[in-house]
Design an enzyme around this catalytic site. Structure first.
Site, PDB file in Angstrom:
ATOM      1  N   GLU A 134      -4.392   2.563  -4.470  1.00 34.27           N
ATOM      2  CA  GLU A 134      -2.940   2.526  -4.299  1.00 34.27           C
ATOM      3  C   GLU A 134      -2.457   1.200  -3.741  1.00 34.27           C
ATOM      4  OE1 GLU A 134      -4.676   4.378  -0.518  1.00 34.27           O
ATOM      5  OE2 GLU A 134      -5.120   4.257  -2.653  1.00 34.27           O
ATOM      6  N   ASP A 182       0.858  -1.186   0.000  1.00 29.98           N
ATOM      7  CA  ASP A 182       0.000   0.000   0.000  1.00 29.98           C
ATOM      8  C   ASP A 182       0.897   1.240   0.000  1.00 29.98           C
ATOM      9  OD1 ASP A 182      -3.024   0.949   0.744  1.00 29.98           O
ATOM     10  OD2 ASP A 182      -1.524   2.266   1.647  1.00 29.98           O
TER      11      ASP A 182
END
Length: 556
Positions: free
Chosen positions: A462, A419
């Site tokens: 993301e 992430d």
């Protein structure tokens, strides 16, 4: 460790050997009881099939006489075979032997002749009786019959050769129709059904021309209306040919020509439907009109194809390749020349078969295009548009496959859940365009350290997933640490002032108690959140991976 269950190849081979050992003695015993030869059928008292002419049939026929040799018949068997009579009764006679037959009903003809109506007779030596042949006046004046006289063997061999040629052309048309039908089942594209209809139309057209509609028994209800069937299926066949030539010619570039071609095809279909309503006297002008309109249409489509080919449309070559033989068939040497008259049916069938083969080639190209489109759509459905990585759907399928393979082979499997830290702040501070550049850069950094492009997945936003099949927890941790450093180094490569990039990565390794791939993914996700809680920009292992690594270090 590979498990040899009941469904394994070893068990299947063993079962096959057992069954073979049981069946082999039975087959060997049956082979010993098989005789050295087989006899089929039974003796018969029936003579050579002959058919007398129906009452009044000769009154409607045109009769010609072929004189005997100057020195008379030699007293040996003579075969007379009449080809290219497309409708009505055909009479063949020599001396007191007279027979009649119809091309569209094989039951009415001598079984020794299948491509024509024939007779084998032994005239007395020195006899000067002429050979008498009669037929219905042809609907097309230049479609004249061909009469072959000679020894029974060479005449029958020519008849057989013609029959093989005619049957082969029908078989090719039927095979291409079946192939197109299988293509439709696989592709679900109506173009394949159109090709099936085209092949079947051409097949019926050929059968009404060559007489095979009545062989071995009539399978089309032609009856005594052969001329109407031939004119009607000529119109239907021309419609099929024009549609095939039109579809490949590139005429769609010109709307008016496309509209004209469409109406042209429909006009031929309408003509074929209306032909059965015409009186016999109207068939000749109707056929003449159909032929000449078709000739003009083929010339026009061929010219359009040449123009399209010069403009780069390679599909138009199929129209030229299929249309030129049609034009050659209508040229004077073929229409009026001896060879063209004698083998008219075979030449027509050869041209039609060539046309179907060319159309089958275009259909193969169509199937390739559909497959390429399908693969492209599948690729789009499985690919993230921004990064080019597999998307979540494709990634989960890949994870499931890796999970199954690891369970089957007993190998390791590790996951890294990545992430990008503070990605919302990057978007708010530098804009979404820079945010997209960051995601692409992160994807490139992850891909550079895996064996396959398919092992890095964009899960959404993301978040990324890194699959490490065959890699244990310790080596996976080192690999993910290298990726984390590469991600951090991408900020300077982008050249955006004040941009900082880091990633929190959760690591999970396959355990024996993992029931499915979802459990492994969930542990990697939990480990990633612990990495964020611990301060971000780090690789955190799940509890089991961390314990295993610690135990290995203590033992060392």
């Amino acid at each position: 460790m590979v498990r040899h269950g009941r469904g394994s190849p070893a068990w299947r081979c063993l079962l096959a050997l057992v069954l073979l050992s049981l069946v082999a003695p039975v087959l060997a015993d049956e082979a010993r009881r098989t005789p050295a030869f087989l006899v089929g059928g039974a003796p018969t008292e029936a003579g050579t099939p002959m058919r007398a002419c129906p009452p009044g049939a000769l009154d409607r026929l045109e009769e010609v006489e072929i004189p005997a040799p100057a020195e008379g018949w030699p007293g040996t068997p003579q075969a007379v075979n009449v080809f290219n009579v497309f409708a009505g009764e055909v009479m063949v006679g020599l001396g007191d032997r007279v027979v009649c037959g119809r091309m569209h009903d094989a039951r009415t003809r001598d079984s020794r002749f299948r491509a024509g109506v024939g007779l084998v007779v032994v005239p007395p030596a020195g006899s000067h009786d002429p050979v008498r042949v009669a037929w219905m006046p042809p609907v097309k004046s230049h479609w004249i019959p061909t009469i072959r006289i000679g020894g029974p063997s060479p005449v029958q061999q020519e008849d057989t050769l013609r029959l093989v040629m005619r049957t082969a052309c029908l078989a090719i048309a039927l095979a291409l129709a079946f192939s197109a039908l299988m293509g439709f089942i696989g592709a679900r594209d109506r173009t394949f059904l159109t090709h099936v209809a085209m092949c079947l139309t051409v097949l019926l057209w050929q059968a009404t021309l060559n007489g095979l509609s009545g062989y071995p028994v009539p399978w089309l209800p032609v009856g005594d209306r052969e001329a109407w069937w031939q004119v009607a299926f000529t119109a239907f066949g021309f419609a099929a040919l024009l549609y095939g030539l039109w579809s490949q010619s590139g005429v769609d570039r010109w709307p008016r020509l496309r509209r004209a071609a469409r109406y042209n095809v429909r006009g031929f279909i309408a003509a074929g439907v209306l032909v059965p309503l015409l009186p016999y006297s109207a068939l000749r002008p109707a056929w003449w009109l159909v032929d000449h309109v078709f000739l003009v249409s083929v010339v026009g489509l061929t010219c359009v194809a040449v123009l399209s080919l010069r403009r780069g449309n390679r599909r138009a070559f199929a129209t030229i390749a299929a249309g030129v033989p049609v034009l050659a068939l209508l040229a004077p040497p073929m229409v009026g020349g001896r060879f063209g008259v004698e083998y008219r049916v075979e030449l027509i069938q050869a041209v039609l078969t060539w046309f179907l083969i060319v159309m089958a080639y275009t259909l193969t190209n169509r199937y390739g295009q559909l497959r390429a489109q399908r693969d492209a759509m599948r690729q789009l459905a499985d690919t993230d548009a921004l990064t080019g990585l597999p998307n979540r759907r494709a990634g989960l399928a890949r994870l499931e496959q890796c999970f199954v393979d690891a369970r089957r082979t007993g190998t390791a499997l590790s996951l890294g859940f990545v992430d990008v830290d503070l990605f919302k702040r990057i978007n708010d501070t530098h804009g979404h365009a820079v945010g997209d550049q960051v995601l692409v850069a992160v994807a490139d950094a992850l891909v550079s350290d895996v064996r396959s492009h398919a092992d890095v997945v964009r899960m959404g936003g993301e978040e990324f997933l890194v699959l490490l099949p065959g890699v244990d927890a310790a080596r996976a941790h080192a690999r993910l640490e290298l990726m984390r450093r590469r991600i951090a180094d991408t900020a300077s490569a982008l050249g955006v002032a004040g941009l900082q990039i880091s990633a929190s990565i959760g690591l999970a390794a396959l355990r024996t108690d993992d029931e499915d791939a979802v459990a492994l993914l969930r542990r990697a996700d939990d480990a990633m959140y612990r990495a964020k809680q611990a301060g971000r920009d780090r690789v955190t292992r799940d509890d089991a991976a961390h314990a295993a690594t610690a135990a290995e270090g203590f033992a060392g």
